[in-house]
Design a protein around this motif. Structure first.
Motif, mmCIF file in Angstrom:
data_model
loop_
_atom_site.group_PDB
_atom_site.id
_atom_site.type_symbol
_atom_site.label_atom_id
_atom_site.label_comp_id
_atom_site.label_asym_id
_atom_site.label_seq_id
_atom_site.Cartn_x
_atom_site.Cartn_y
_atom_site.Cartn_z
ATOM 1 N N GLU A 164 -7.988 -4.481 8.528
ATOM 2 C CA GLU A 164 -7.202 -5.464 8.805
ATOM 3 C C GLU A 164 -5.919 -5.373 8.107
ATOM 4 N N PHE A 165 -6.036 -4.921 7.144
ATOM 5 C CA PHE A 165 -4.755 -4.530 6.303
ATOM 6 C C PHE A 165 -5.197 -3.589 5.022
ATOM 7 N N ILE A 166 -3.822 -2.909 4.405
ATOM 8 C CA ILE A 166 -4.298 -2.083 3.747
ATOM 9 C C ILE A 166 -3.332 -2.579 2.432
ATOM 10 N N ILE A 167 -4.058 -2.183 0.969
ATOM 11 C CA ILE A 167 -3.342 -2.877 -0.034
ATOM 12 C C ILE A 167 -2.809 -1.665 -0.870
ATOM 13 N N PRO A 201 -0.979 -4.231 8.690
ATOM 14 C CA PRO A 201 -0.058 -4.797 7.346
ATOM 15 C C PRO A 201 -0.333 -4.286 6.132
ATOM 16 N N TRP A 202 0.710 -3.667 5.574
ATOM 17 C CA TRP A 202 0.425 -3.067 4.091
ATOM 18 C C TRP A 202 0.928 -4.030 3.068
ATOM 19 N N TYR A 203 0.035 -4.550 2.308
ATOM 20 C CA TYR A 203 0.661 -5.515 0.978
ATOM 21 C C TYR A 203 0.813 -4.640 -0.119
ATOM 22 N N ILE A 204 2.065 -4.952 -0.512
ATOM 23 C CA ILE A 204 2.370 -3.918 -1.693
ATOM 24 C C ILE A 204 2.517 -4.661 -3.027
ATOM 25 N N THR A 205 2.419 -4.011 -4.072
ATOM 26 C CA THR A 205 2.456 -4.203 -5.422
ATOM 27 C C THR A 205 3.444 -3.264 -6.142
ATOM 28 N N LEU A 206 4.226 -3.934 -6.883
ATOM 29 C CA LEU A 206 5.473 -3.081 -7.669
ATOM 30 C C LEU A 206 4.500 -2.311 -8.922
ATOM 31 N N GLY A 207 4.807 -1.021 -9.154
ATOM 32 C CA GLY A 207 4.456 -0.338 -10.258
ATOM 33 C C GLY A 207 5.451 -0.140 -11.115
ATOM 34 N N ASN A 208 4.999 0.728 -12.256
ATOM 35 C CA ASN A 208 6.090 0.693 -13.310
ATOM 36 C C ASN A 208 7.195 1.836 -12.678
ATOM 37 N N HIS A 209 6.731 2.860 -11.960
ATOM 38 C CA HIS A 209 7.956 3.628 -11.486
ATOM 39 C C HIS A 209 8.908 3.052 -10.551
ATOM 40 N N GLU A 210 8.428 2.014 -9.947
ATOM 41 C CA GLU A 210 9.347 1.285 -9.180
ATOM 42 C C GLU A 210 10.674 0.690 -9.878
ATOM 43 N N TYR A 211 10.292 0.345 -11.234
ATOM 44 C CA TYR A 211 11.268 0.000 -12.206
ATOM 45 C C TYR A 211 12.294 0.770 -12.699
ATOM 46 N N ASP A 250 12.499 -5.797 -0.270
ATOM 47 C CA ASP A 250 13.578 -5.649 0.790
ATOM 48 C C ASP A 250 13.313 -4.845 2.038
ATOM 49 N N TYR A 251 12.490 -3.641 1.797
ATOM 50 C CA TYR A 251 12.067 -3.005 2.912
ATOM 51 C C TYR A 251 11.159 -3.617 4.036
ATOM 52 N N ALA A 252 10.651 -4.932 3.642
ATOM 53 C CA ALA A 252 9.975 -5.431 4.566
ATOM 54 C C ALA A 252 10.684 -6.117 5.616
ATOM 55 N N GLU A 253 12.142 -6.401 5.446
ATOM 56 C CA GLU A 253 12.858 -6.485 6.607
ATOM 57 C C GLU A 253 13.062 -5.647 7.679
ATOM 58 N N ILE A 254 12.558 -4.384 7.152
ATOM 59 C CA ILE A 254 13.034 -3.060 8.003
ATOM 60 C C ILE A 254 11.671 -2.823 8.764
ATOM 61 N N SER A 255 10.613 -2.564 8.000
ATOM 62 C CA SER A 255 9.380 -2.328 8.440
ATOM 63 C C SER A 255 8.406 -3.205 8.785
ATOM 64 N N GLN A 256 7.893 -3.196 10.048
ATOM 65 C CA GLN A 256 6.990 -4.366 10.430
ATOM 66 C C GLN A 256 5.656 -4.359 9.600
ATOM 67 N N ARG A 257 5.052 -3.124 9.140
ATOM 68 C CA ARG A 257 4.008 -3.181 8.443
ATOM 69 C C ARG A 257 4.087 -3.347 7.064
ATOM 70 N N TRP A 258 5.198 -3.213 6.380
ATOM 71 C CA TRP A 258 5.346 -3.284 5.077
ATOM 72 C C TRP A 258 5.360 -4.734 4.583
ATOM 73 N N LYS A 259 4.650 -5.359 3.814
ATOM 74 C CA LYS A 259 4.628 -6.711 3.596
ATOM 75 C C LYS A 259 4.763 -7.080 2.199
ATOM 76 N N MET A 260 5.855 -7.633 1.852
ATOM 77 C CA MET A 260 6.166 -8.159 0.249
ATOM 78 C C MET A 260 7.276 -9.145 0.116
ATOM 79 N N PRO A 261 6.897 -10.183 0.341
ATOM 80 C CA PRO A 261 7.742 -11.546 0.511
ATOM 81 C C PRO A 261 8.410 -11.671 -1.243
ATOM 82 N N ASP A 262 7.746 -11.223 -2.284
ATOM 83 C CA ASP A 262 8.286 -11.417 -3.431
ATOM 84 C C ASP A 262 7.783 -10.614 -4.485
ATOM 85 N N ARG A 263 8.095 -10.518 -5.540
ATOM 86 C CA ARG A 263 7.571 -9.596 -6.840
ATOM 87 C C ARG A 263 6.281 -10.013 -6.974
#
Length: 327
Positions: free
Chosen positions: A82-85, A120-130, A139-152
């Motif tokens: 149903e989704f990927i984490i 849907p891919w529900y995304i978590t921030l890692g240390n390399h993202e920092y 913000d990529y969630a505004e471009i990709s339909q399957r990339w889901k990340m409303p906030d940190r």
């Protein structure tokens, strides 16, 4: 002249056959509903909420990232997710520069292209993202339909199949809880985050939850038998009392480039590490380790009202571990 033309024609035909033969060798064989090629040990769960968990994967297809992606797609014929984490560290080595960074295409869109992965891919921030522009990951969630990340950090409630019960998935940004990051120049961006505010939000989110299952996802593990097993467990020190208070069922992390299931006897929560989406590192065991493996792979989870089944699949399509958690 005729002999020369004849030789060219023969060579062209020969080259065509060689090309076709090589193309057949390179052709990827995917399973379908009637064929489970290499996944015979995969347990099928009817009427379950199925999802995959993968972390530390952003390597442009190298280090078995592409093979893991292909196996996720194949597994999807049996357990349709149903989704990927994602447990974080989505782009190595330094995150991304902006939403237009080519890494989004070369490390994500072009790798996870199997149609079973277009959920849907529900995304978590890692240390390399920092190390790059962490806001661009959101913000990529505004471009990709399957990339889901409303906030940190955020949560998502999911309905279980054939049940009125729900599961609450809580996604954390754990880097601000890593105390040592505040002393390291490359992680200076964590100083812009309010870890106390996030902790208060987490408690409120757990306190208000009426879900049958409460599952938390963060990048840094609480317990690990991997490379960092001797490190100070900063995130655990900040958050374990809270998640034990509310009897969180499972915590999924990455950061360690391996696959783990840890369950200390004196804690309620099952702790999983799924950080083997690409490159791996040697791992070991702790006295309470249920499973530890240093192969590239991912986790497939099936959730019912009173049961959670976690299956670990390596890049070769072998089910190398499964465990059942009952309510």
């Amino acid at each position: 002249m005729k002999n020369k033309l004849y030789s060219i024609a023969v060579l062209s035909i020969f080259s065509l056959f060689v090309f076709q033969g090589n193309a057949q060798e390179r052709k990827k064989t995917y399973v379908n509903e009637n064929q489970t090629s290499g996944l015979e040990k995969l347990v099928e769960v009817e009427n379950g909420l199925h999802f995959f968990v993968i972390g530390d994967w952003g390597k442009n297809g190298y280090f078995h990232q592409k093979e893991v992606a292909d196996m996720m797609h194949q597994t999807g014929f049996v357990l349709e997710p149903e989704f990927i984490i994602s447990t974080g560290d989505n782009f190595y080595p330094d995150g991304v520069a902006s939403v237009l960074d080519p890494f989004f295409k070369s490390s994500f869109e072009d790798i996870y292209e199997g149609f079973n992965l277009f959920c849907p891919w529900y995304i978590t921030l890692g240390n390399h993202e920092y190390l790059g522009n962490s806001q661009a990951i959101i913000d990529y969630a505004e471009i990709s339909q399957r990339w889901k990340m409303p906030d940190r950090y955020y949560y998502k409630d999911m309905e279980l199949e054939d049940s009125e019960a729900t599961a609450r998935f809580i996604f954390l940004d754990t880097s601000p809880f890593e105390d040592e990051y505040y002393e390291r120049e490359k992680y200076k961006n964590v100083t812009e985050q309010d870890s106390l505010q996030q902790k208060k939000w987490l408690e409120k989110t757990l306190e208000e939850s009426t879900a049958q299952w409460n599952i938390i996802i963060g990048h840094h593990p609480f317990y690990t038998s991997g490379k960092r097993k001797e490190d100070i467990p900063f995130v655990r020190n900040h958050l374990e009392t809270l998640i034990e208070k509310y009897k969180v069922d499972a915590y999924f992390a990455g950061h360690e480039h391996d696959l783990q299931h840890q369950k200390p006897e004196n804690v309620n929560t099952h702790h999983f590490v799924s950080g083997a989406g690409a490159e791996t590192r040697p791992t070991g065991t702790l006295p309470f380790t249920k499973f530890s493996n240093a192969e590239s792979g991912f986790m497939a989870v099936s959730l019912l009202e009173n049961k959670m089944l976690v299956q670990i699949i390596n890049w070769k399509g072998e089910v190398i571990y499964n465990t059942e958690i009952n309510k």
